[in-house]
Design an enzyme around this catalytic site. Structure first.
Site, PDB file in Angstrom:
ATOM      1  N   ASN A  26       0.838  -1.195   0.000  1.00 37.83           N
ATOM      2  CA  ASN A  26       0.000   0.000   0.000  1.00 37.83           C
ATOM      3  C   ASN A  26       0.874   1.246   0.000  1.00 37.83           C
ATOM      4  O   ASN A  26       1.713   1.398  -0.903  1.00 37.83           O
ATOM      5  CB  ASN A  26      -1.100  -0.027   1.069  1.00 37.83           C
ATOM      6  N   ASP A  27       0.759   2.152   0.939  1.00 31.58           N
ATOM      7  CA  ASP A  27       1.323   3.496   0.824  1.00 31.58           C
ATOM      8  C   ASP A  27       2.790   3.516   0.381  1.00 31.58           C
ATOM      9  O   ASP A  27       3.622   2.807   0.946  1.00 31.58           O
ATOM     10  CB  ASP A  27       1.262   4.210   2.176  1.00 31.58           C
ATOM     11  N   PHE A  83       5.119   1.618  10.061  1.00 32.88           N
ATOM     12  CA  PHE A  83       4.136   2.362   9.282  1.00 32.88           C
ATOM     13  C   PHE A  83       4.854   3.403   8.404  1.00 32.88           C
ATOM     14  O   PHE A  83       6.073   3.437   8.316  1.00 32.88           O
ATOM     15  CB  PHE A  83       3.115   3.017  10.203  1.00 32.88           C
ATOM     16  N   ASP A 155       2.952   9.047  10.051  1.00 31.56           N
ATOM     17  CA  ASP A 155       3.258   9.371   8.654  1.00 31.56           C
ATOM     18  C   ASP A 155       4.155  10.596   8.494  1.00 31.56           C
ATOM     19  O   ASP A 155       3.812  11.557   7.787  1.00 31.56           O
ATOM     20  CB  ASP A 155       1.966   9.560   7.849  1.00 31.56           C
ATOM     21  N   GLU A 209      -4.146  11.342   6.725  1.00 23.20           N
ATOM     22  CA  GLU A 209      -2.957  10.507   6.672  1.00 23.20           C
ATOM     23  C   GLU A 209      -1.980  11.049   5.636  1.00 23.20           C
ATOM     24  O   GLU A 209      -2.326  11.879   4.794  1.00 23.20           O
ATOM     25  CB  GLU A 209      -3.324   9.056   6.314  1.00 23.20           C
ATOM     26  N   TRP A 307      -9.423   1.970   0.056  1.00 16.93           N
ATOM     27  CA  TRP A 307      -9.616   1.157   1.255  1.00 16.93           C
ATOM     28  C   TRP A 307     -10.996   0.512   1.328  1.00 16.93           C
ATOM     29  O   TRP A 307     -11.213  -0.425   2.097  1.00 16.93           O
ATOM     30  CB  TRP A 307      -9.349   1.979   2.510  1.00 16.93           C
TER      31      TRP A 307
END
Length: 502
Positions: A26-27, A83, A155, A209, A307
């Site tokens: 993901n990110d 993260f 983040d 985010e 999501w």
């Protein structure tokens, strides 16, 4: 329409977009150009193809087009998940992690602490460093370096600020559930001082985010710099689910001041369409920019998923691609400043698989019109239209007869539309079959579209990149037709150029 099923490994694997070999991603994280190489780190589950075991995956590219996947860079353990975050080149060794002969790369990431940790339930910022150009990493023994005792503080995007206020590191992170971007400064990346905060503002339909903060020259004028703050949110996007927004203003080394705030505090639902969105499509999230790119370019990439259905998309053994890398600039318009996004210029050198398909001007009569010789699975389509009497007109890509992904203009409504209800497999999640729209204005009574079509996606860049929509699609391998269409009247195609990729 007959359901399309991913029955073979690597069905839908993109040809132009990056996807991990056999795992979940993901990110994007830690984006940096260093020693002639672009580094793409990303949230990764090394053990499977759904979200979990969050670690930093790693890929590199010499040209933003061809990517090589490497072993996991920073792995989760029994104490923490790794993260999102960022990487800086600490060229003056302010952190002390370097040696006499080697300056370090320093990753600033969010530690999401687990039950076994003394910090259980807290999200805090931690460091890791690399002395081999970003391939192996050592976690800092003094982690975490910044904690607010919060379960939703994450983040960090870090950059070197050089301005009237001095020279130091700046971090922008988020208090996700407070819809707040928080700014810190540091001399050594280890000790951090709170500067200010921004928010809530504009879209607050979901947690904030993955922020970013960077300067851009308005219309390429270095004497007219503005600062852009990007904030991703989930849910609360303009067409449902996750999305990213941006603010334009000034940053004096301490405080970001927005000149484009529409709503202060919690959002007004009636103003959702008036906020500034990075992308109006369903599948462009967690967008952040690369550090240290030559020639002052601002390059951005995002996770191409949503999501709402991210864990359910029908790909195997991998799950989720990245977007194409985009060159981002800032344009002054009558309505204020607007981000302009174009696919990175390196893609113009990608070799074509066959000679391009070209068509001259002509009328599009009502109905759907298959273009003989234009079929393909991986394409760049450049088209310019002029409206006529039609209520809607445009393209159908990855088509099979009249079915396919419809990309259209509704001039009376001032909207561009991506309709994926008949794009292929849609039944894996109730929210996937969608009609997604964005505002669009003609330029000299014309509409120009550049569309990148891949095995599982379309990225639409309208009006020179002032409006973008990114969408996943899952068509049958045999659905390769390209058609023009008009509904409720006629329109004109001024030019059409299709580049086929092998």
């Amino acid at each position: 329409m007959t359901a399309v099923t991913a029955t073979t490994p690597d069905a839908f694997r993109p040809a132009l977009h990056y996807a991990a070999r056999s795992t979940w991603l993901n990110d994007p994280n830690g984006l940096i150009f260093h020693e002639g190489v672009y580094h793409l780190y990303y949230q990764n589950n090394p053990e499977g193809n759904v979200w979990g075991n969050m670690s930093w995956g790693h890929a590199t590219s010499p040209d933003l087009v061809t990517w090589t996947e490497h072993p996991v860079a920073i792995a989760c353990d029994e104490l923490e998940d790794i993260f999102s975050g960022s990487i800086v080149f600490d060229r003056h060794n302010t952190s002390g992690f370097g040696t006499e002969f080697k300056a370090p790369l320093v990753a600033v990431y969010t530690s999401a602490y687990k039950q076994a940790s003394e910090h259980h339930g807290v999200q805090a910022q931690s460091l890791a460093y690399s002395l081999d150009g970003g391939y192996t990493w050592t976690k800092h023994a003094g982690n975490p370096v910044l904690s607010r005792g919060s379960s939703e503080f994450r983040d960090p995007k870090v950059f070197r600020y050089e301005g009237d206020a001095g020279s130091y590191w700046v971090m922008v992170a988020v208090e996700a559930q407070d819809f707040e971007a928080v700014f810190y400064k540091s001399e050594d990346l280890k000790s951090w001082e709170l500067l200010s905060s921004f928010g809530p503002a504009n879209a607050t339909g979901g947690v904030w985010e993955c922020p970013d903060l960077f300067p851009l020259a308005v219309d390429g004028d270095p004497g007219n710099l503005k600062w852009v703050l990007t904030v991703n949110l989930n849910p609360g996007g303009p067409n449902g689910g996750s999305a990213g927004q941006y603010f334009v203003g000034d940053f004096d080394g301490t405080t970001f001041t927005s000149a484009t705030t529409v709503t202060k505090g919690l959002q007004d639902p009636d103003r959702l369409g008036h906020y500034q969105w990075l992308d109006w499509g369903r599948d462009y999230y967690a967008a952040v920019s690369f550090s240290d790119v030559p020639d002052g370019r601002r390059l951005m990439i995002a996770w191409m998923n949503n999501w709402q259905y991210a864990n359910n998309i029908p790909t195997t053994p991998w799950r989720s691609p990245m977007s194409l890398v985009r060159d981002v600039s800032l344009k002054g318009t009558d309505g204020g400043w607007r981000l302009v996004q174009q696919v990175a210029r390196e893609f113009t050198s990608v070799p074509a698989g066959t000679p391009p398909f070209m068509a001259g001007a002509g009328e599009i009569s009502e109905g759907t019109h298959l273009l003989d010789g234009a079929a393909g699975s991986v394409q760049r389509i450049e088209a310019t239209f002029m409206p006529g009497t039609a209520e809607e007109f445009g393209l159908i890509v990855r088509g099979n007869g009249t079915h396919g992904t419809r990309i259209g203009i509704r001039p009376a409504e001032g909207r561009i539309v991506v309709d994926r209800r008949e794009s292929g497999q849609t039944d894996f999640h109730e929210t996937f079959a969608s009609i997604d729209t964005a505002p669009i204005e003609p330029a000299g009574n014309s509409y120009d579209l550049t569309v990148y079509v891949d095995q599982c996606s379309v990225e639409v860049f309208a009006q020179g990149g002032q409006v973008t929509l990114s969408e996943l699609i899952f068509p049958a391998s045999t659905s390769t037709d390209v058609s023009l269409y008009a509904a409720g009247g006629t329109a004109t195609i001024n030019s059409l150029n299709i580049t086929q990729y092998a």
